[in-house]
Scaffold this motif. Structure first.
Motif, PDB file in Angstrom:
ATOM      1  N   GLU A 273       0.268  10.145  10.449  1.00 20.38           N
ATOM      2  CA  GLU A 273      -0.904   9.350  10.067  1.00 20.38           C
ATOM      3  C   GLU A 273      -0.891   7.986  10.749  1.00 20.38           C
ATOM      4  OE1 GLU A 273      -2.283  10.371   5.600  1.00 20.38           O
ATOM      5  OE2 GLU A 273      -0.159   9.849   5.781  1.00 20.38           O
ATOM      6  N   TYR A 274       0.298   7.397  10.865  1.00 18.53           N
ATOM      7  CA  TYR A 274       0.376   6.096  11.528  1.00 18.53           C
ATOM      8  C   TYR A 274       0.015   6.220  13.008  1.00 18.53           C
ATOM      9  CZ  TYR A 274       2.024   1.881  13.714  1.00 18.53           C
ATOM     10  OH  TYR A 274       2.060   0.738  14.469  1.00 18.53           O
ATOM     11  N   ARG A 275       0.542   7.237  13.681  1.00 21.90           N
ATOM     12  CA  ARG A 275       0.238   7.405  15.103  1.00 21.90           C
ATOM     13  C   ARG A 275      -1.249   7.681  15.320  1.00 21.90           C
ATOM     14  NH1 ARG A 275       2.801  11.816  16.625  1.00 21.90           N
ATOM     15  NH2 ARG A 275       4.317  12.121  14.963  1.00 21.90           N
TER      16      ARG A 275
ATOM     17  N   GLY B 246       0.816  -1.212   0.000  1.00 22.19           N
ATOM     18  CA  GLY B 246       0.000   0.000   0.000  1.00 22.19           C
ATOM     19  C   GLY B 246       0.847   1.257   0.000  1.00 22.19           C
ATOM     20  N   PRO B 247       0.203   2.414  -0.062  1.00 24.85           N
ATOM     21  CA  PRO B 247       0.931   3.687  -0.108  1.00 24.85           C
ATOM     22  C   PRO B 247       1.658   3.962   1.203  1.00 24.85           C
ATOM     23  CG  PRO B 247      -1.413   4.080   0.216  1.00 24.85           C
ATOM     24  CD  PRO B 247      -1.261   2.611  -0.062  1.00 24.85           C
ATOM     25  N   VAL B 248       2.695   4.778   1.125  1.00 26.35           N
ATOM     26  CA  VAL B 248       3.456   5.148   2.321  1.00 26.35           C
ATOM     27  C   VAL B 248       2.773   6.334   2.995  1.00 26.35           C
ATOM     28  CG1 VAL B 248       5.672   5.954   3.212  1.00 26.35           C
ATOM     29  CG2 VAL B 248       5.607   4.327   1.304  1.00 26.35           C
ATOM     30  N   ARG B 249       2.378   6.137   4.257  1.00 32.71           N
ATOM     31  CA  ARG B 249       1.748   7.202   5.035  1.00 32.71           C
ATOM     32  C   ARG B 249       2.812   7.925   5.866  1.00 32.71           C
ATOM     33  NH1 ARG B 249      -3.142   7.324   2.503  1.00 32.71           N
ATOM     34  NH2 ARG B 249      -4.100   5.252   2.497  1.00 32.71           N
ATOM     35  N   SER B 250       2.450   9.068   6.390  1.00 33.25           N
ATOM     36  CA  SER B 250       3.378   9.791   7.252  1.00 33.25           C
ATOM     37  C   SER B 250       3.366   9.162   8.639  1.00 33.25           C
ATOM     38  CB  SER B 250       2.970  11.266   7.344  1.00 33.25           C
ATOM     39  OG  SER B 250       1.757  11.387   8.076  1.00 33.25           O
TER      40      SER B 250
ATOM     41  N   ALA C 147      -8.500  -5.496  18.769  1.00 38.20           N
ATOM     42  CA  ALA C 147      -8.695  -4.463  17.742  1.00 38.20           C
ATOM     43  C   ALA C 147      -7.469  -4.442  16.841  1.00 38.20           C
ATOM     44  CB  ALA C 147      -8.904  -3.099  18.388  1.00 38.20           C
ATOM     45  N   ASP C 148      -7.675  -4.594  15.544  1.00 36.54           N
ATOM     46  CA  ASP C 148      -6.578  -4.671  14.570  1.00 36.54           C
ATOM     47  C   ASP C 148      -6.773  -3.582  13.531  1.00 36.54           C
ATOM     48  OD1 ASP C 148      -4.793  -5.303  12.542  1.00 36.54           O
ATOM     49  OD2 ASP C 148      -5.129  -7.454  12.657  1.00 36.54           O
ATOM     50  N   GLY C 149      -5.822  -2.629  13.496  1.00 37.89           N
ATOM     51  CA  GLY C 149      -5.926  -1.505  12.574  1.00 37.89           C
ATOM     52  C   GLY C 149      -5.383  -1.773  11.191  1.00 37.89           C
ATOM     53  N   GLY C 150      -4.815  -2.963  10.947  1.00 39.75           N
ATOM     54  CA  GLY C 150      -4.300  -3.309   9.630  1.00 39.75           C
ATOM     55  C   GLY C 150      -2.859  -2.870   9.424  1.00 39.75           C
TER      56      GLY C 150
ATOM     57  N   HIS D  14       4.711   3.300   6.571  1.00 39.93           N
ATOM     58  CA  HIS D  14       4.778   4.708   6.976  1.00 39.93           C
ATOM     59  C   HIS D  14       6.219   5.141   7.134  1.00 39.93           C
ATOM     60  CE1 HIS D  14       5.782   3.835  11.266  1.00 39.93           C
ATOM     61  NE2 HIS D  14       5.120   2.721  11.035  1.00 39.93           N
ATOM     62  N   SER D  15       6.410   6.419   7.049  1.00 35.80           N
ATOM     63  CA  SER D  15       7.750   6.971   7.250  1.00 35.80           C
ATOM     64  C   SER D  15       8.029   7.059   8.743  1.00 35.80           C
ATOM     65  CB  SER D  15       7.837   8.360   6.614  1.00 35.80           C
ATOM     66  OG  SER D  15       6.843   9.212   7.148  1.00 35.80           O
TER      67      SER D  15
END
Length: 199
Positions: free
Chosen positions: A52-54, A45-49, A190-193, A197-198
């Motif tokens: 965004e990950y936090r 998938g795309p690289v998130r910041s 709970a699983d966020g997938g 990310h950077s």
């Protein structure tokens, strides 16, 4: 002199020829689109910041805590008190599938999967757990979520005879109430997938 009009008229290409060309064009476009999707899926998938990950981590933990709070009857072990909150007792789990198997992550890019779980103890053990399953199923369905059954582990396995349920909420977070794979105790998970990310 009589002229054969059919000889003067050039033959028209059959209609199925145009259809074949159109179908071949559509096929190639689909292959190109699928190839682009497959490459992104292979990469993860795309690289998130990192921000965004936090945010996804916080979102996942919040969804799990809301599931625990909505359990009826409420589990004893997960009860909140002034010195002990669901945030405090959340266990961070890991996933062996969220890894870069093909070396596609460049420097400064990593991947993680926010997963949290809460081990529960019900006063009535089996009867309260089964009642909580049905109440949670009803609440999730009222939210418009699709609820799937998790078969109970077999005899001799941890959590034998205790079924579970799972759903995916409107933020794409997978939620479950089921026996733990190792201890057999009830657990909300709970699983966020998996997310690239950077950092």
């Amino acid at each position: 002199m009589h002229t054969d009009s059919s000889a003067a008229t050039s033959p028209r290409p059959p209609l199925h020829g145009y259809r074949s060309i159109t179908l071949i064009g559509v096929f190639f476009l689909a292959v190109i689109g699928f190839g682009a999707y497959a490459c992104q899926s292979l990469e993860g998938g795309p690289v998130r910041s990192d921000v965004e990950y936090r945010a996804r981590v916080a979102q996942t933990k919040k969804a799990g805590m809301e599931a625990v709070r909505s359990l009826t009857p409420a589990p004893e072990e997960a009860a909140e008190s002034p010195g002990r909150t669901l945030d405090d007792i959340a266990q961070k789990d890991s996933s062996t599938s969220c890894v870069d198997d093909f070396g596609v992550d460049d420097g400064g890019v990593t991947r993680d999967e926010p997963i949290f779980s809460w081990e529960l103890t019900f006063a009535g053990r089996r009867s309260d757990y089964l009642a909580a399953i049905e109440q949670l199923r009803w609440k999730w369905k009222r939210q418009g979520l699709t609820v799937k059954d998790v078969p109970a582990p077999g005899k001799g396995e941890p959590g034998a005879g205790l079924p579970g349920i799972t759903t995916t909420d409107d933020q794409g977070i997978e939620l479950a109430l089921r026996p733990d794979w190792y201890s057999g105790d009830p657990v909300v998970r709970a699983d966020g997938g998996c997310m690239r990310h950077s950092y």
